[in-house]
Design an enzyme around this catalytic site. Sequence first.
Site, PDB file in Angstrom:
ATOM      1  N   ASP A 167       0.862  -1.171   0.000  1.00  0.00           N
ATOM      2  CA  ASP A 167       0.000   0.000   0.000  1.00  0.00           C
ATOM      3  C   ASP A 167       0.905   1.230   0.000  1.00  0.00           C
ATOM      4  O   ASP A 167       2.087   1.152   0.358  1.00  0.00           O
ATOM      5  CB  ASP A 167      -0.879  -0.038   1.258  1.00  0.00           C
ATOM      6  CG  ASP A 167      -1.722   1.205   1.439  1.00  0.00           C
ATOM      7  OD1 ASP A 167      -2.325   1.659   0.459  1.00  0.00           O
ATOM      8  OD2 ASP A 167      -1.749   1.724   2.572  1.00  0.00           O
ATOM      9  N   ASP A 227      -0.277   5.024   0.861  1.00  0.00           N
ATOM     10  CA  ASP A 227      -0.572   6.060   1.853  1.00  0.00           C
ATOM     11  C   ASP A 227      -0.476   5.531   3.278  1.00  0.00           C
ATOM     12  O   ASP A 227      -1.160   4.576   3.649  1.00  0.00           O
ATOM     13  CB  ASP A 227      -1.968   6.634   1.617  1.00  0.00           C
ATOM     14  CG  ASP A 227      -2.086   7.321   0.264  1.00  0.00           C
ATOM     15  OD1 ASP A 227      -1.035   7.605  -0.350  1.00  0.00           O
ATOM     16  OD2 ASP A 227      -3.219   7.564  -0.180  1.00  0.00           O
TER      17      ASP A 227
END
Length: 254
Positions: free
Chosen positions: A19, A21
Site C-alpha cells: 500500500d 498512503d
Amino acid sequence: MSDAQPLPPSDRPIVAFFDVDNTLMKGASVYYVGREAFRRGIISWRDIALFGWHQFRFLAVGENQNHLATAKDRALGLVSGHTEAALIALAEEIYERDFAPKLWPETVELTREHLAKGHEVWLVTATPQLVAQVIADRLGLTGALGTKVQALDGVFTGALDGHVIHGDEKAAAAREVAANLDADLADCWAYSDSSNDIPLLSMVGNRVVVNPDAKLLAHAREKSWTVLPLKRSSIREARKLVKKQARFVKKRAR
C-alpha cells in the site's frame, strides 16, 4: 486450453504488494498531487481546502468510509479534461519535493530487500494509476496498480476506467497480477496500515501491518500477524542522513 504446466514451487515468482498512503509514505499521496494542481490553476481554492482537510483527517484517524466515498470524486476532479502527459509531468515534478521527503525509510528498505531476493514489488493503491506508476518507477519497483481514469486521445474524460482500487478491489487487482505471473499467493507478501486492506493482507501467506489503525491492529494481534510500528523521527533521521551524505560527497569532490 493451454498445455503449459505450473512452475515448480522454487521457480515460481514471489510478489510483495505495498500500500502507499501511510504505509510507504506518510500521509495521502493524492493530497500532494492536489496541492500542485492548485498551484497550476487546475483546481480551485475550495478544492485544495478539501484536500487539506482530508489530509488532516487521514493523518489523525486513518482511512474511513468517508475517504472511500470521496476518493472517486477527488481523483476524477483532479484529472478531468487534462492530458495523461500533463499528469505524469505533474507527478514527476512533485516526487522529489513532496513524495520523497515523506517516504518511510523502513518500508522503502523492505521493498529493496524484496527486490534483492528476486521478488516482484508492486504498489497497490487508490491513488491515480499514473501517479502510482511514477512513484514505482522512481523507487525502481516492478509496477503499480492504481485507480484508472478513462482517457480519449490522451485526454481524461472524467469517467473511471474500472473501479477505485480500494478494499476488495485492491485485493482483486493484486490477485490478478499474481495469477498472471503464476505466483503462489501463499508465498507472497502484503504490507498495509489500513483495516480496509484486510482482504489484501488475508489473501497472502506473509503479511505485515505498518502503523496500523486500531481495527487492523486488533485484527493483526488476533491473527498473530507481524506489526511494524514507525516513528516520525525515522523520516527526520533519514533526511538528516541524506543531507550529511550530500555534504560529504560535495566536500570530497573538492
